[in-house]
Design an enzyme around this catalytic site. Structure first.
Site, PDB file in Angstrom:
ATOM      1  N   SER A 126      36.649  28.550  37.052  1.00 13.34           N
ATOM      2  CA  SER A 126      37.163  28.999  38.342  1.00 13.34           C
ATOM      3  C   SER A 126      38.675  28.788  38.416  1.00 13.34           C
ATOM      4  O   SER A 126      39.413  29.297  37.568  1.00 13.34           O
ATOM      5  CB  SER A 126      36.419  28.274  39.470  1.00 13.34           C
ATOM      6  N   ASP A 182      29.256  37.226  41.083  1.00 12.33           N
ATOM      7  CA  ASP A 182      30.150  36.184  41.601  1.00 12.33           C
ATOM      8  C   ASP A 182      30.738  36.625  42.944  1.00 12.33           C
ATOM      9  O   ASP A 182      31.419  37.648  43.023  1.00 12.33           O
ATOM     10  CB  ASP A 182      31.272  35.913  40.590  1.00 12.33           C
ATOM     11  N   HIS A 214      28.774  32.385  41.172  1.00 10.12           N
ATOM     12  CA  HIS A 214      29.928  31.531  40.815  1.00 10.12           C
ATOM     13  C   HIS A 214      29.409  30.196  40.291  1.00 10.12           C
ATOM     14  O   HIS A 214      29.435  29.171  40.981  1.00 10.12           O
ATOM     15  CB  HIS A 214      30.826  31.335  42.029  1.00 10.12           C
TER      16      HIS A 214
END
Length: 244
Positions: A126, A182, A214
């Protein structure tokens, strides 16, 4: 700018002779401890015994998208709504560059300790994956590889201006991976970053995980392990060269 107090990284020493290092950067709101289980997963088959893992902790900073609440972060985020444009809008360049310098310092620390740059892999998830891409491609030494999970290339509109000359990591293997469901770091933004780098001749690949949001899955973690083993093969104990 005032200096930032940082906790020392979480370290997993090599279980054999230390010949390589992986620096893995967590995402927004997390700490290095959040990826400790993944490191144990990568080490479970004892194929990365010569690798030391370094899991840094981001300092607490105010995050605009969360009403200014302080949480561990590598840079500020203005909006988190799943759209590609909102992440690119009003990027925190100062924060990104500050974290870039810190990551470069972690790389240099390993080099100073005797680990060649081409035995160092930089990776992250991320926001940490975004930093691994940015700091890895702007590093002043050629790395063994770069891993970016569920992430994107920050400051892409100015990226060419921010690159070092010469570029040390233009041909460094880069593994990007992303779930196509995501809702936090939009998959299209990750795909656009991949295409941006590919079009400019970078040695980048993209693995897509259908239905994954995610997060990370076991298949993805196994693919990362395979990448690490490929980029950081065991060193032959007789002549000190990597085994083929």
């Amino acid at each position: 700018m005032a200096s930032i107090l940082r906790k020392p990284p979480l370290l997993f020493p090599a279980t054999a002779r230390h010949t390589a290092t992986v620096i893995f950067i967590h995402g927004l709101g997390d700490t290095g401890h959040g990826w400790a289980d993944a490191v144990e997963n990568w080490r479970r088959r004892q194929r990365l015994d010569e690798v030391k893992f370094v899991l840094p902790h981001a300092p607490p900073i105010a995050i605009t998208a969360y009403w200014g609440m302080k949480m561990p972060g590598w840079y500020d985020i203005a909006v988190v709504d799943g759209s590609a444009e909102s992440l690119r809008r009003s990027e925190d360049e100062a924060g990104i560059v500050l974290s870039e310098a810190y990551v470069h310092g972690l790389i240099q620390h390993e080099i100073d300790a005797g680990i060649p740059a081409d035995r160092i892999v930089l990776g992250g998830f991320s926001q940490g994956g975004a930093m691994s891409l940015f700091a890895g491609l702007t590093a002043m030494a050629r790395l063994a590889g770069i891993v970016a999970l569920s992430s994107y290339l920050p400051l892409s509109l100015r990226f060419a201006e921010l690159l070092p000359k010469p570029q040390f990591n233009e041909q460094t293997p880069v593994l990007m991976a992303h779930g196509d469901a995501d809702q936090v770091v939009n998959f299209q933004l990750g795909k656009t970053s991949f295409e941006y780098l590919e079009e400019r001749g970078y040695n980048v690949s993209l693995k897509v995980y259908p239905g994954m949001g995610h997060s990370a899955c076991l298949e993805e973690l196994n693919n990362v392990e395979a990448f690490l083993r490929e980029r950081l093969p065991e060193v032959d104990k007789k002549d000190g060269k990597p085994e083929l």
